[in-house]
Design a protein around this motif. Structure first.
Motif, mmCIF file in Angstrom:
data_model
loop_
_atom_site.group_PDB
_atom_site.id
_atom_site.type_symbol
_atom_site.label_atom_id
_atom_site.label_comp_id
_atom_site.label_asym_id
_atom_site.label_seq_id
_atom_site.Cartn_x
_atom_site.Cartn_y
_atom_site.Cartn_z
ATOM 1 N N ALA A 41 58.917 60.228 77.671
ATOM 2 C CA ALA A 41 58.936 60.560 78.852
ATOM 3 C C ALA A 41 59.898 59.595 79.837
ATOM 4 O O ALA A 41 60.611 60.465 80.756
ATOM 5 C CB ALA A 41 57.271 60.461 79.272
ATOM 6 N N ASP A 42 59.825 58.204 79.589
ATOM 7 C CA ASP A 42 60.753 57.447 80.673
ATOM 8 C C ASP A 42 62.040 57.725 80.512
ATOM 9 O O ASP A 42 62.681 57.968 81.298
ATOM 10 C CB ASP A 42 60.466 55.908 80.108
ATOM 11 N N ALA A 43 62.423 57.932 79.143
ATOM 12 C CA ALA A 43 64.031 58.264 78.837
ATOM 13 C C ALA A 43 64.326 59.613 79.696
ATOM 14 O O ALA A 43 65.616 59.851 79.853
ATOM 15 C CB ALA A 43 64.433 58.070 77.319
ATOM 16 N N ALA A 44 63.410 60.599 79.559
ATOM 17 C CA ALA A 44 63.811 61.850 79.995
ATOM 18 C C ALA A 44 63.555 62.055 81.648
ATOM 19 O O ALA A 44 63.809 62.889 82.376
ATOM 20 C CB ALA A 44 62.834 62.925 79.332
ATOM 21 N N ASP A 45 62.909 60.747 82.090
ATOM 22 C CA ASP A 45 62.586 60.649 83.530
ATOM 23 C C ASP A 45 61.635 61.632 84.046
ATOM 24 O O ASP A 45 61.884 62.409 85.099
ATOM 25 C CB ASP A 45 64.033 60.660 84.342
ATOM 26 N N VAL A 46 60.511 61.671 83.328
ATOM 27 C CA VAL A 46 59.485 62.457 83.420
ATOM 28 C C VAL A 46 58.206 61.735 83.480
ATOM 29 O O VAL A 46 58.104 60.627 82.644
ATOM 30 C CB VAL A 46 59.355 63.824 82.821
ATOM 31 N N SER A 47 57.071 62.042 83.897
ATOM 32 C CA SER A 47 55.780 61.476 83.725
ATOM 33 C C SER A 47 55.173 61.899 82.244
ATOM 34 O O SER A 47 55.410 62.727 81.672
ATOM 35 C CB SER A 47 54.620 61.788 84.944
ATOM 36 N N ARG A 48 54.268 60.833 82.008
ATOM 37 C CA ARG A 48 53.529 61.167 80.558
ATOM 38 C C ARG A 48 52.891 62.433 80.699
ATOM 39 O O ARG A 48 52.657 63.070 79.796
ATOM 40 C CB ARG A 48 52.539 59.797 80.480
ATOM 41 N N ARG A 49 52.269 62.806 82.120
ATOM 42 C CA ARG A 49 51.523 64.147 82.010
ATOM 43 C C ARG A 49 52.588 65.280 81.797
ATOM 44 O O ARG A 49 51.932 66.340 81.530
ATOM 45 C CB ARG A 49 50.943 64.173 83.437
ATOM 46 N N THR A 50 53.721 65.057 82.304
ATOM 47 C CA THR A 50 54.656 66.261 82.344
ATOM 48 C C THR A 50 54.814 66.332 80.700
ATOM 49 O O THR A 50 55.116 67.416 80.173
ATOM 50 C CB THR A 50 55.847 65.927 82.939
ATOM 51 N N PHE A 51 55.189 65.254 80.043
ATOM 52 C CA PHE A 51 55.296 65.411 78.691
ATOM 53 C C PHE A 51 54.091 66.146 78.074
ATOM 54 O O PHE A 51 54.514 66.945 77.123
ATOM 55 C CB PHE A 51 55.536 63.813 77.810
ATOM 56 N N SER A 52 53.137 65.741 78.509
ATOM 57 C CA SER A 52 52.026 66.475 77.761
ATOM 58 C C SER A 52 51.509 67.859 78.009
ATOM 59 O O SER A 52 51.025 68.666 77.462
ATOM 60 C CB SER A 52 50.535 65.527 78.091
ATOM 61 N N ASN A 53 52.393 68.346 79.069
ATOM 62 C CA ASN A 53 52.415 69.953 79.548
ATOM 63 C C ASN A 53 53.235 70.421 78.535
ATOM 64 O O ASN A 53 52.976 71.722 78.517
ATOM 65 C CB ASN A 53 52.931 69.869 80.867
ATOM 66 N N TYR A 54 54.111 69.865 77.764
ATOM 67 C CA TYR A 54 55.008 70.540 76.909
ATOM 68 C C TYR A 54 54.543 70.182 75.570
ATOM 69 O O TYR A 54 54.882 71.115 74.741
ATOM 70 C CB TYR A 54 56.684 70.055 77.140
ATOM 71 N N PHE A 55 54.375 69.259 74.978
ATOM 72 C CA PHE A 55 54.129 68.691 73.717
ATOM 73 C C PHE A 55 52.865 68.012 73.562
ATOM 74 O O PHE A 55 52.638 67.134 74.310
ATOM 75 C CB PHE A 55 55.191 67.779 72.918
ATOM 76 N N ALA A 56 52.100 68.223 72.442
ATOM 77 C CA ALA A 56 50.772 67.333 72.200
ATOM 78 C C ALA A 56 51.175 65.864 71.657
ATOM 79 O O ALA A 56 50.289 65.087 71.954
ATOM 80 C CB ALA A 56 49.995 68.223 71.283
ATOM 81 N N ASN A 57 52.301 65.740 71.018
ATOM 82 C CA ASN A 57 52.517 64.363 70.444
ATOM 83 C C ASN A 57 54.019 64.351 70.472
ATOM 84 O O ASN A 57 54.878 65.413 70.401
ATOM 85 C CB ASN A 57 51.826 64.228 69.285
ATOM 86 N N LYS A 58 54.503 63.203 69.750
ATOM 87 C CA LYS A 58 56.054 63.146 69.672
ATOM 88 C C LYS A 58 56.487 63.779 68.483
ATOM 89 O O LYS A 58 57.831 64.412 68.547
ATOM 90 C CB LYS A 58 56.368 61.519 69.346
ATOM 91 N N GLU A 59 55.738 64.193 67.451
ATOM 92 C CA GLU A 59 56.234 64.867 66.381
ATOM 93 C C GLU A 59 56.262 66.608 66.853
ATOM 94 O O GLU A 59 57.355 67.116 66.370
ATOM 95 C CB GLU A 59 55.148 65.078 65.303
ATOM 96 N N GLU A 60 55.510 67.010 67.705
ATOM 97 C CA GLU A 60 55.915 68.351 68.262
ATOM 98 C C GLU A 60 57.228 68.529 68.885
ATOM 99 O O GLU A 60 58.029 69.181 68.701
ATOM 100 C CB GLU A 60 54.767 68.872 69.278
ATOM 101 N N ALA A 61 57.568 67.313 69.833
ATOM 102 C CA ALA A 61 58.745 67.115 70.306
ATOM 103 C C ALA A 61 59.823 66.956 69.451
ATOM 104 O O ALA A 61 60.962 67.769 69.781
ATOM 105 C CB ALA A 61 58.527 65.931 71.207
ATOM 106 N N LEU A 62 60.021 66.365 68.547
ATOM 107 C CA LEU A 62 60.865 66.195 67.389
ATOM 108 C C LEU A 62 61.254 67.636 66.674
ATOM 109 O O LEU A 62 62.369 67.972 66.400
ATOM 110 C CB LEU A 62 60.386 65.138 66.318
#
Length: 194
Positions: A41-62
């Protein structure tokens, strides 16, 4: 109204893609165990909550790009004529998908090798492929005549097809001297000729 919805959906897709790319880059640079949702989230310049709106965990993002690719494959199979034999429909859809994948980006290759070699990702990958296999089984079943063995036959065809694609792609990653479309064609032909 439609322009606003279209713009909003494009923005969501772009954010999802950015989070995916950042997750892959961080995993390649730092190692998977050191990557956290917060770091992505930090590297993408978004909040943790924004990340959670898109993916449940880092594996889903990967695995986002893999899921998109597999969903594309399902769409290609569904778009095939309904009177085509199941293996023909699967093969043509698989070859069509592979035809657009012949450029092997070195960064993507390094990232794929990292992810493939990390045992903790196996469970997530199996879950993703299991879901797709069930959907593919349902599509194959729709194309088969009703019979007592059509359920099993559909499952076997779906599993064999997905494993042939996986094997061809892994071979291509390890030996990128031939186009992926050729390898997919060969892998599917080996099964058809059995």
């Amino acid at each position: 109204m439609d322009a606003t919805v279209g713009r909003r959906e494009r923005k969501k897709a772009a954010t999802r893609q950015t989070l995916h790319e950042v997750a892959l880059r961080l995993a390649a640079e730092q190692g998977l165990d050191r990557v956290t949702v917060e770091a992505i989230a930090d590297a993408a310049d978004v909040s943790r909550r924004t990340f959670s709106n898109y993916f449940a965990n880092k594996e889903e993002a990967l695995f986002h790009a893999d899921l998109v690719r597999i969903r594309r494959l399902l769409d290609l199979v569904r778009a095939r004529p309904t009177n085509e034999r199941p293996w023909t429909a699967l093969s043509r859809a698989g070859e069509e998908l592979a035809a657009g994948s012949d450029y092997l980006d070195p960064q993507w290759l390094a990232q794929r090798r990292l992810i493939r070699a990390h045992p903790s990702l196996a469970a997530h990958q199996i879950t993703v492929y299991g879901t797709v296999e069930r959907e593919l089984t349902a599509e194959i079943s729709r194309r088969l005549p009703e019979s007592p063995d059509s359920g099993l036959r559909s499952r076997v065809l779906a599993a064999a097809f997905l494993n042939a694609l996986r094997a061809a792609t892994q071979h291509w990653i390890d030996h990128p001297d031939r186009p992926l479309a050729e390898l997919v064609h060969d892998a599917l032909t080996y099964l058809a000729d059995r």
